[in-house]
Enzyme design. Structure first.
Site, PDB file in Angstrom:
ATOM      1  N   GLU A 121       0.829  -1.203   0.000  1.00  0.00           N
ATOM      2  CA  GLU A 121       0.000   0.000   0.000  1.00  0.00           C
ATOM      3  C   GLU A 121       0.866   1.257   0.000  1.00  0.00           C
ATOM      4  O   GLU A 121       1.897   1.316   0.654  1.00  0.00           O
ATOM      5  CB  GLU A 121      -0.893   0.029   1.236  1.00  0.00           C
TER       6      GLU A 121
ATOM      7  N   CYS B 168       2.816   8.290   2.048  1.00  0.00           N
ATOM      8  CA  CYS B 168       3.067   7.286   3.078  1.00  0.00           C
ATOM      9  C   CYS B 168       3.407   5.992   2.359  1.00  0.00           C
ATOM     10  O   CYS B 168       2.587   5.467   1.603  1.00  0.00           O
ATOM     11  CB  CYS B 168       1.835   7.114   3.965  1.00  0.00           C
TER      12      CYS B 168
ATOM     13  N   CYS C 277       4.180  -7.500   8.073  1.00  0.00           N
ATOM     14  CA  CYS C 277       5.018  -7.003   9.164  1.00  0.00           C
ATOM     15  C   CYS C 277       5.148  -8.086  10.220  1.00  0.00           C
ATOM     16  O   CYS C 277       4.179  -8.808  10.513  1.00  0.00           O
ATOM     17  CB  CYS C 277       4.407  -5.741   9.782  1.00  0.00           C
TER      18      CYS C 277
ATOM     19  N   CYS D 195       1.698  -5.750  16.081  1.00  0.00           N
ATOM     20  CA  CYS D 195       0.904  -4.809  16.879  1.00  0.00           C
ATOM     21  C   CYS D 195      -0.580  -5.151  16.743  1.00  0.00           C
ATOM     22  O   CYS D 195      -1.086  -5.297  15.627  1.00  0.00           O
ATOM     23  CB  CYS D 195       1.166  -3.378  16.432  1.00  0.00           C
TER      24      CYS D 195
ATOM     25  N   CYS E 135      -3.115  -3.116  14.507  1.00  0.00           N
ATOM     26  CA  CYS E 135      -2.655  -2.754  13.165  1.00  0.00           C
ATOM     27  C   CYS E 135      -3.007  -3.860  12.179  1.00  0.00           C
ATOM     28  O   CYS E 135      -2.674  -5.029  12.395  1.00  0.00           O
ATOM     29  CB  CYS E 135      -1.136  -2.526  13.191  1.00  0.00           C
TER      30      CYS E 135
ATOM     31  N   CYS F 200      -2.654   1.604   7.786  1.00  0.00           N
ATOM     32  CA  CYS F 200      -1.723   0.711   7.090  1.00  0.00           C
ATOM     33  C   CYS F 200      -2.191  -0.743   7.155  1.00  0.00           C
ATOM     34  O   CYS F 200      -2.562  -1.252   8.196  1.00  0.00           O
ATOM     35  CB  CYS F 200      -0.308   0.865   7.639  1.00  0.00           C
TER      36      CYS F 200
END
Length: 366
Positions: A99, A112, A119, A123, A126, A358
């Site tokens: 993205e 961004c 990832c 988290c 997220c 995100c």
């Protein structure tokens, strides 16, 4: 006719200008010819090797045979109803997607960009963390996202507009880049720093170091390495909680790099570089948006050169939490200022209606 094999080709967007000059020398060509190629890439913003008619024929032939231009096709594009945010799901050569977000604010345009597919930090609030980790991006795949946004902005220039007195031609020039998209930038340190070096090149993208921000969840070795290397870009550190237990519940990587180690690294960074750090605090209603939490973060950052970015939660389907209310965010900000002298900003929420947090668009597109 069979398509040429490009799997072993080098991506032009992954090379610094010095590396490009070295490549030309290896081909038996004069390095001076790199200047025109560099201009095609970052000033003219070409989207194909066929859009470089003034190149030396021998150089053009070498590029077609041994290099590739890593333009990332758009798989999906969404625009917010207010017109301030546009999100792109870009396709990589291995069919993975990432993205990139174009955000408009008063007087500036920000891109961004992502640094990884997925990832590994996990988290809990997220969408990218919920997705899991697939792979690092190459320097070229990071740079290509910035070029994509710059190309979009140029294409939006109104018909008949007067050419601005900049090398970037018509339209609004992209001035801000934040590495806050999919992925943990300091987990992909070498590729991210190579991309930043390319973006800072005064003869190319020519972004100012003060307009690039790298956001980390708190990868301590990366923070210390940035300090030692005197990297000139802004550093943002995601806190979200002011005690180890509360932070580990939101940010699982805090178990590897506990809060006391993180804060020690931040103190070393500020002392070594003389730079302040932007500390990010995602405000979750009823969880970390109260006065007690504001006082805890104020005490944690006391004496440090710091600015706190207060970010109302972007809800995701994988996390049962709600964004803070405006009154709570205002009260949090007041406590930081009045009791601790800490500057803070309640960040504007952008693109909520297009899943601009995100990882959200990539998850929805699966």
């Amino acid at each position: 006719m069979a398509l040429p094999d490009i799997s072993s080709r080098r991506d032009l967007y992954s090379l610094t200008r010095a590396e490009l000059q070295q490549q030309l020398v290896q081909w038996g060509l004069k390095p001076v010819h790199a200047a025109r190629l560099w201009k095609y890439l970052y000033i003219d913003l070409v989207s194909s090797l066929d859009e470089m008619p003034e190149l030396l024929p021998a150089l053009a032939a070498r590029l077609r045979a041994e290099m590739t231009l890593g333009v990332l096709p758009t798989t999906l594009e969404t625009a917010s109803s207010d017109g301030f945010t546009r999100k792109y799901l870009l396709s990589l050569p291995d069919a993975a997607t990432i993205e990139t977000v174009l955000m408009r604010f008063t007087g500036r345009v920000t891109a961004c960009v992502s640094s990884q597919v997925g990832c590994a930090m996990g988290c809990v609030f997220c969408a990218t963390g919920q997705m899991g980790y697939t792979r690092h991006l190459t320097p070229g795949e990071i740079v290509a996202q910035v070029v994509h946004v710059a190309r979009v902005l140029r294409g939006e220039a109104p018909a008949g507009a007067v050419r601005r007195q900049t090398r970037h031609g018509l339209g609004t020039r992209l001035r801000n880049v934040v590495l806050m998209g999919m992925g943990e930038p300091l987990h992909n340190y070498d590729a991210v720093m190579q991309a930043i070096d390319i973006l800072l090149d005064p003869n190319g993208p020519s972004l100012a170091a003060g307009r690039i921000t790298l956001s980390t969840v708190g990868v301590v070795p990366g923070i210390l390495r940035m300090a030692a290397e005197q990297r000139p870009v802004h550093l943002a550190v995601s806190l979200h909680a002011a005690t180890q237990g509360e932070r580990a519940a939101l940010v699982p990587s805090a178990r590897k790099w506990p809060l006391d180690e993180l804060m020690a690294a931040c103190r070393t960074y500020s002392a070594t570089t003389g730079r302040r750090i932007f500390y990010e605090w995602t405000l979750i209603e009823g969880q970390n948006d109260g006065v007690d939490q504001a006082r805890a973060v104020g005490a944690l950052l006391r004496g440090l050169p710091a600015h706190v970015n207060l970010i109302p939660l972007n809800p995701t389907t994988g996390y049962d939490g709600a964004p803070t209310r405006t009154e709570a965010a205002t009260r949090f900000k007041q406590v930081l200022a009045e009791e601790f002298g800490l500057p803070s900003t309640v960040r504007q929420r952008r693109g909520i209606d297009i899943a601009a947090g995100c990882g959200q668009l990539a998850v929805q597109a699966r």
